[in-house]
Design a protein around this motif. Structure first.
Motif, mmCIF file in Angstrom:
data_model
loop_
_atom_site.group_PDB
_atom_site.id
_atom_site.type_symbol
_atom_site.label_atom_id
_atom_site.label_comp_id
_atom_site.label_asym_id
_atom_site.label_seq_id
_atom_site.Cartn_x
_atom_site.Cartn_y
_atom_site.Cartn_z
ATOM 1 N N ILE A 201 52.659 28.894 72.522
ATOM 2 C CA ILE A 201 52.694 29.715 71.319
ATOM 3 C C ILE A 201 51.300 29.611 70.721
ATOM 4 O O ILE A 201 50.888 28.535 70.301
ATOM 5 N N ALA A 202 50.591 30.715 70.690
ATOM 6 C CA ALA A 202 49.226 30.651 70.159
ATOM 7 C C ALA A 202 49.275 30.331 68.670
ATOM 8 O O ALA A 202 50.022 30.948 67.919
ATOM 9 N N GLY A 203 48.463 29.354 68.268
ATOM 10 C CA GLY A 203 48.423 28.971 66.872
ATOM 11 C C GLY A 203 47.026 28.966 66.301
ATOM 12 O O GLY A 203 46.840 28.727 65.116
ATOM 13 N N ASN A 204 46.039 29.258 67.151
ATOM 14 C CA ASN A 204 44.650 29.190 66.714
ATOM 15 C C ASN A 204 43.996 30.556 66.575
ATOM 16 O O ASN A 204 42.785 30.644 66.370
ATOM 17 N N HIS A 348 59.825 30.160 64.969
ATOM 18 C CA HIS A 348 60.532 29.057 64.338
ATOM 19 C C HIS A 348 59.818 28.657 63.045
ATOM 20 O O HIS A 348 59.690 29.482 62.158
ATOM 21 N N SER A 349 59.294 27.448 62.925
ATOM 22 C CA SER A 349 58.748 27.018 61.633
ATOM 23 C C SER A 349 57.240 27.205 61.517
ATOM 24 O O SER A 349 56.620 26.673 60.603
ATOM 25 N N MET A 350 56.631 27.974 62.423
ATOM 26 C CA MET A 350 55.216 28.336 62.331
ATOM 27 C C MET A 350 55.118 29.818 62.021
ATOM 28 O O MET A 350 55.774 30.635 62.670
ATOM 29 N N LEU A 351 54.306 30.194 61.029
ATOM 30 C CA LEU A 351 54.159 31.610 60.734
ATOM 31 C C LEU A 351 52.768 31.920 60.208
ATOM 32 O O LEU A 351 52.042 31.026 59.761
ATOM 33 N N SER A 352 52.411 33.186 60.289
ATOM 34 C CA SER A 352 51.118 33.655 59.784
ATOM 35 C C SER A 352 51.324 34.973 59.061
ATOM 36 O O SER A 352 52.198 35.770 59.432
ATOM 37 N N LEU A 353 50.511 35.201 58.057
ATOM 38 C CA LEU A 353 50.503 36.453 57.311
ATOM 39 C C LEU A 353 49.181 37.158 57.600
ATOM 40 O O LEU A 353 48.115 36.671 57.224
ATOM 41 N N PHE A 354 49.272 38.293 58.317
ATOM 42 C CA PHE A 354 48.091 39.086 58.641
ATOM 43 C C PHE A 354 48.032 40.300 57.719
ATOM 44 O O PHE A 354 49.048 40.948 57.476
ATOM 45 N N PHE A 355 46.840 40.625 57.254
ATOM 46 C CA PHE A 355 46.635 41.846 56.491
ATOM 47 C C PHE A 355 45.966 42.891 57.383
ATOM 48 O O PHE A 355 45.047 42.579 58.142
ATOM 49 N N GLU A 395 44.964 31.192 61.132
ATOM 50 C CA GLU A 395 45.607 29.888 61.228
ATOM 51 C C GLU A 395 47.087 30.046 60.888
ATOM 52 O O GLU A 395 47.535 31.108 60.457
ATOM 53 N N ALA A 396 47.822 28.976 61.051
ATOM 54 C CA ALA A 396 49.267 29.022 60.824
ATOM 55 C C ALA A 396 49.646 28.389 59.492
ATOM 56 O O ALA A 396 48.925 27.544 58.956
ATOM 57 N N ILE A 397 50.780 28.828 58.978
ATOM 58 C CA ILE A 397 51.436 28.172 57.849
ATOM 59 C C ILE A 397 52.396 27.143 58.425
ATOM 60 O O ILE A 397 53.167 27.442 59.332
ATOM 61 N N PHE A 398 52.348 25.922 57.903
ATOM 62 C CA PHE A 398 53.236 24.857 58.372
ATOM 63 C C PHE A 398 54.137 24.382 57.235
ATOM 64 O O PHE A 398 53.697 24.260 56.091
ATOM 65 N N LEU A 399 55.376 24.104 57.584
ATOM 66 C CA LEU A 399 56.353 23.594 56.630
ATOM 67 C C LEU A 399 56.685 22.146 56.945
ATOM 68 O O LEU A 399 56.479 21.676 58.064
ATOM 69 N N SER A 400 57.236 21.457 55.959
ATOM 70 C CA SER A 400 57.664 20.075 56.162
ATOM 71 C C SER A 400 59.075 19.878 55.624
ATOM 72 O O SER A 400 59.588 20.701 54.857
ATOM 73 N N ASP A 401 59.661 18.778 56.011
ATOM 74 C CA ASP A 401 61.010 18.442 55.526
ATOM 75 C C ASP A 401 61.013 18.197 54.026
ATOM 76 O O ASP A 401 62.072 18.200 53.393
ATOM 77 N N ALA A 402 59.838 17.991 53.438
ATOM 78 C CA ALA A 402 59.753 17.754 51.990
ATOM 79 C C ALA A 402 59.814 19.043 51.178
ATOM 80 O O ALA A 402 60.045 18.998 49.973
ATOM 81 N N HIS A 403 59.617 20.209 51.816
ATOM 82 C CA HIS A 403 59.765 21.467 51.096
ATOM 83 C C HIS A 403 61.237 21.688 50.750
ATOM 84 O O HIS A 403 62.131 21.243 51.469
ATOM 85 N N THR A 404 61.462 22.352 49.649
ATOM 86 C CA THR A 404 62.824 22.582 49.173
ATOM 87 C C THR A 404 63.089 24.083 49.022
ATOM 88 O O THR A 404 62.162 24.897 49.018
#
Length: 424
Positions: A201-204, A348-355, A395-404
């Motif tokens: 999954i390309a992330g860079n 899944h839990s990796m995402l990017s917002l492109f304009f 780049e990617a947006i990353f989430l953690s278990d600490a996000h609510t």
């Protein structure tokens, strides 16, 4: 004199890694001195929500209390030995079981992992040429700092000064998601290609998702041409599921590279594969690889604790997937409602917002259409709202278990306010 002014006097560009410079978003970098949960605290006393998560590894959040307490105890035991330790063995057993590999060699960074895996592939096959893909980043070793001219492989050009032409002459660059291009290169360089290395999954270049048929086709091409397939999972490994992302596509690589999460936030990397291939490494075989601090006990213990939590709590992955989906839907709706051209990509839990205007986002050529100036304005707006996103479009947006759930909703609301402001 600001902290950044001081930094620039003693650190090239004022930062120890270029992505931290905030240059593409037209800001001076923000300096931080504390993190807790999904919150970052800057040196000037401001609080932010963290969507970088140290570029992926802080999947459990910063400063999780049970892990911090254990880590404090480890400091009383040992920092580093430069000698074998029992925790290295336990980590290797846990890691190979999770990744369905036979053997693993620990290193100190993702760059080291990919560099070593390629050397091993060359040593195992007796061939020199490798295939990588435009837009995929595999660390800063010389042979991987290459791009192709106009999407072709005829012209080789290093993407950094200081990289000799001779070092990159065996690096072939193909188009991501273009199986015909790869097939053509195997025909052109018959019996010369040692391996393909790819981010599954390309992330860079932002999050770019491969076609299932593309990855499966790479597997067949490697089998037909007696080359090895390397999955660079420095970002994706243990991020989207416990183990390898290859299981989603029913594709098994010959070698895997890992990093980020398996150190629990400390510098670490690894490469793994079958016994037949891995036993070509020194001291058993003729492929030399070494590292004084590789598998150091502190990183192994903290990384092992992280993996144990992830293995015992698969619901963490379900939660992260759900939150990422909510961000995807919320951001996409905001773009649509406001008539702003853009696209959210997500795996899944990796995402990017492109304009920008996109028919699809499947390759490096596609992402190059992105409006980086609009992204810079967006980033600046989100900073003012108290959110730290990736300081670059690609780049990617990353989430953690600490996000609510509450934080996710606040993020979507902030996203809308910023978009409303920048499109006035």
């Amino acid at each position: 004199m600001t902290l950044f002014d001081r930094a620039k006097k003693v650190i090239p560009g004022g930062v120890n890694s270029p992505v931290r410079a905030f240059g593409s978003v037209h800001m001076d970098p923000i300096f931080f001195n504390k993190a807790k949960g999904c919150h970052l605290y800057s040196t000037d006393g401001k609080e932010y929500i963290d969507y970088i998560c140290s570029w992926g590894p802080m999947i459990l959040g910063h400063g999780r209390e049970d892990l911090v307490k254990k880590a404090q105890g480890y400091l009383d035991e040992v920092l580093t030995l430069g000698l074998p330790s029992d925790v290295e063995v336990t980590m290797a057993e846990t890691f190979t079981r999770a990744t369905k590999t036979d053997m693993v060699r620990m290193v100190n960074s993702g760059t080291e992992a990919t560099m070593s895996a390629i050397r091993l592939a060359r040593g195992y096959t007796g061939r020199n040429k490798i295939i990588k893909f435009e837009g995929c980043y595999h660390g800063h070793s010389d042979g991987l700092l290459v791009k192709s001219g106009s999407g072709t492989l005829t012209y080789y050009a290093p993407t950094s000064l200081g990289v000799p032409q001779g070092t990159i002459q065996d690096t072939i660059v193909c188009r991501y998601n273009d199986l015909a291009d790869v097939r053509e290169k195997f025909d052109q360089f018959k019996d010369q290609i040692a391996c393909i290395i790819i981010e599954p999954i390309a992330g860079n270049m932002g999050v770019v998702i491969p076609d299932k048929e593309f990855l499966q086709g790479l597997r067949r091409l490697c089998d037909d041409n007696k080359a090895l397939l390397i999955f660079d999972e420095v970002i994706t490994g243990f991020r989207t599921r416990y183990g390898s992302v290859g299981d989603y596509f029913d594709v098994k690589a010959d070698l895997y590279t890992y990093g980020k999460i398996i150190g629990g936030g400390l510098p670490v990397g690894a490469f793994a594969g079958s016994r037949e291939i891995m036993e070509k490494l020194s001291p058993l075989g003729g492929v030399y690889q070494a590292g004084t601090l590789s598998g150091n006990p502190l990183a192994m213990k903290i990384g092992l604790d992280t993996l144990k939590v992830l293995e015992a709590h698969p619901e963490i992955y379900e939660k992260l997937d759900r939150f990422a989906y909510e961000l995807d839907q919320g951001f996409s709706k905001n773009l649509s409602d406001l008539g702003i051209p853009g696209k959210v990509t997500r795996f899944h839990s990796m995402l990017s917002l492109f304009f920008g205007e996109f028919d699809q986002i499947k390759s490096f050529d596609d992402v190059q259409k992105a409006d980086t100036e609009l992204y810079a304005k967006y980033f600046q707006g989100m900073v003012k709202e108290g959110f730290i996103m990736a300081p670059a479009q690609f780049e990617a947006i990353f989430l953690s278990d600490a996000h609510t759930e509450d934080i996710i909703e606040k993020t979507i609301q902030a996203n809308r306010r910023v978009l409303e402001d920048i499109c006035k």
